[in-house]
Scaffold this motif. Structure first.
Motif, PDB file in Angstrom:
ATOM      1  N   LEU A 103       0.830  -1.111  -0.047  1.00  0.00           N
ATOM      2  CA  LEU A 103       0.215  -0.069  -0.030  1.00  0.00           C
ATOM      3  C   LEU A 103       0.711   1.328   0.037  1.00  0.00           C
ATOM      4  N   PRO A 104       1.833   1.396   0.578  1.00  0.00           N
ATOM      5  CA  PRO A 104       2.741   2.688   0.684  1.00  0.00           C
ATOM      6  C   PRO A 104       3.341   2.831  -0.914  1.00  0.00           C
ATOM      7  N   LEU A 105       3.502   1.784  -1.466  1.00  0.00           N
ATOM      8  CA  LEU A 105       4.060   2.114  -2.729  1.00  0.00           C
ATOM      9  C   LEU A 105       3.011   2.426  -3.677  1.00  0.00           C
ATOM     10  N   PHE A 106       1.580   1.707  -3.607  1.00  0.00           N
ATOM     11  CA  PHE A 106       0.551   2.530  -4.293  1.00  0.00           C
ATOM     12  C   PHE A 106       0.185   3.819  -3.958  1.00  0.00           C
ATOM     13  N   ASP A 107       0.547   4.317  -2.761  1.00  0.00           N
ATOM     14  CA  ASP A 107       0.130   5.630  -2.395  1.00  0.00           C
ATOM     15  C   ASP A 107       1.181   6.541  -3.043  1.00  0.00           C
ATOM     16  N   ALA A 108       2.428   5.966  -3.087  1.00  0.00           N
ATOM     17  CA  ALA A 108       3.369   6.959  -3.678  1.00  0.00           C
ATOM     18  C   ALA A 108       3.151   7.280  -5.182  1.00  0.00           C
ATOM     19  N   TYR A 109       2.698   6.011  -5.819  1.00  0.00           N
ATOM     20  CA  TYR A 109       2.506   6.047  -7.064  1.00  0.00           C
ATOM     21  C   TYR A 109       1.273   6.920  -7.594  1.00  0.00           C
ATOM     22  N   ARG A 155       8.834  -1.799 -10.301  1.00  0.00           N
ATOM     23  CA  ARG A 155      10.299  -2.382  -9.689  1.00  0.00           C
ATOM     24  C   ARG A 155      10.483  -2.056  -8.302  1.00  0.00           C
ATOM     25  N   LYS A 156       9.559  -1.546  -7.680  1.00  0.00           N
ATOM     26  CA  LYS A 156       9.951  -1.603  -6.033  1.00  0.00           C
ATOM     27  C   LYS A 156       8.981  -2.522  -5.456  1.00  0.00           C
ATOM     28  N   LEU A 157       8.089  -3.132  -6.052  1.00  0.00           N
ATOM     29  CA  LEU A 157       7.318  -3.856  -5.469  1.00  0.00           C
ATOM     30  C   LEU A 157       7.732  -5.485  -4.898  1.00  0.00           C
ATOM     31  N   PRO A 158       7.358  -5.779  -3.644  1.00  0.00           N
ATOM     32  CA  PRO A 158       7.743  -7.120  -3.361  1.00  0.00           C
ATOM     33  C   PRO A 158       7.118  -8.480  -4.020  1.00  0.00           C
ATOM     34  N   SER A 294      12.145  -7.942 -15.832  1.00  0.00           N
ATOM     35  CA  SER A 294      12.729  -9.340 -15.502  1.00  0.00           C
ATOM     36  C   SER A 294      13.463  -9.633 -14.320  1.00  0.00           C
ATOM     37  N   ARG A 295      13.831  -8.536 -13.614  1.00  0.00           N
ATOM     38  CA  ARG A 295      14.540  -8.816 -12.137  1.00  0.00           C
ATOM     39  C   ARG A 295      13.478  -9.318 -11.317  1.00  0.00           C
ATOM     40  N   LEU A 296      12.300  -9.167 -11.502  1.00  0.00           N
ATOM     41  CA  LEU A 296      11.277  -9.713 -10.551  1.00  0.00           C
ATOM     42  C   LEU A 296      10.779 -11.275 -10.826  1.00  0.00           C
TER      43      LEU A 296
END
Length: 301
Positions: A103-109, A155-158, A294-296
């Protein structure tokens, strides 16, 4: 921890389960690791005597905390009567452990979009690239900014993912000169089942797996359910209807599926003018998009 949930009712004189964090001592003489034995009613029995087939020994020792994994699914390409509209068919599975915060990454987006004065349209790459649907009024430059902003979030998502991509020409019925959907379904089922089997130790960490898909193609639904139920206990699976409008991670699956399709098209020199307009040359695409996404990919088992 996948497979059947098992209730153990201790007898009045039963000893407690051995803690996972330190060895146990019984009668002051014997010490065992938790992976070796469990003490029940003061008798030493092996885990193999207690656990159902496929159940991790850690199930008995992990406490009541539930671990869940979500699988978000998206596909690209048509089947059946519309099969000739595209050269490829692909399915992407995006895995997210629900303990990992997104959720913090979604908020930042969303904040990034607001700062750039861009609309927060639920990402759907096909109409975005072609300027259709909710993207019709947006110029290509703004649509490119939307795509790039989404990439920087992804790219930052877990999360991790796997994609199964097929050339439709490999599934043509020569006698009827038509697309053989049952053969593709069989191949997809087998490939997904093999992948799950190879990563079974990973999936056995979870008490429940939730599969999210918009049920856009029956072929995908059947292949997914057949593969998952063949490898993982049905009691551990929960299927949910999901769309890009309702789930941001469904948008991630859509985005990854498109990136993998574009990589295949560049590799086989089937890229379109739309691909070139948004991604540039193959070298630019691989540097600016594919290398990041592709790193994911989930590592090979």
């Amino acid at each position: 921890m996948l497979a059947l949930r098992m209730q153990l009712t201790p007898a009045p004189n039963a000893t407690r389960t051995i803690p996972a964090h330190k060895p146990a001592r019984h009668a002051g003489t014997i010490a065992f690791r938790h992976s070796d034995v469990i003490l029940v009613n003061t008798q030493i029995v092996s885990n193999a005597d207690l656990q159902p087939p496929g159940l991790s020994p850690a199930f008995f020792l992990s406490g009541s905390r539930m671990r869940e994994c979500s699988i978000f699914v998206d596909e690209t390409g048509e089947t059946g009567r519309d099969a000739r509209q595209s050269e490829y068919f692909g399915v992407s599975l995006v895995f997210h452990e629900q303990d990992d915060a997104v959720l913090p990454l979604f908020d930042a987006y969303q904040e990034t979009l607001a700062n750039k004065h861009l609309p927060d349209i639920p990402l759907h790459t096909e109409p975005l690239l072609n300027g259709n649907g909710p993207y019709r009024s947006l110029p290509p430059s703004e649509r490119q900014q939307l795509l790039r902003s989404f990439l920087l979030m992804v790219r930052k998502l877990p999360v991790s993912y796997v994609t199964f991509m097929y050339e439709k020409s490999d599934f043509r019925n020569r006698s009827t000169n038509s697309f053989d959907s049952p053969r593709l379904r069989s191949r997809l089922t087998r490939d997904i089942a093999t992948y799950l089997q190879n990563h079974l130790l990973y999936f056995q960490q979870f008490d429940k797996i939730k599969r999210y898909y918009d049920n856009g193609q029956k072929l995908v639904v059947c292949a997914l359910d057949d593969a998952i139920h063949d490898v993982i206990s049905t009691e551990a699976i929960e299927a949910r209807l999901a769309s890009q409008v309702d789930y941001r991670l469904a948008q991630v699956a859509d985005f990854i599926c498109t990136v993998e399709l574009t990589a295949r098209k560049y590799r086989t020199s089937h890229q379109t003018q739309t691909d070139i307009r948004f991604f540039g040359s193959e070298k630019e695409f691989r540097k600016n998009y594919y290398r990041i996404v592709s790193r994911l990919q989930m590592p090979e088992a």
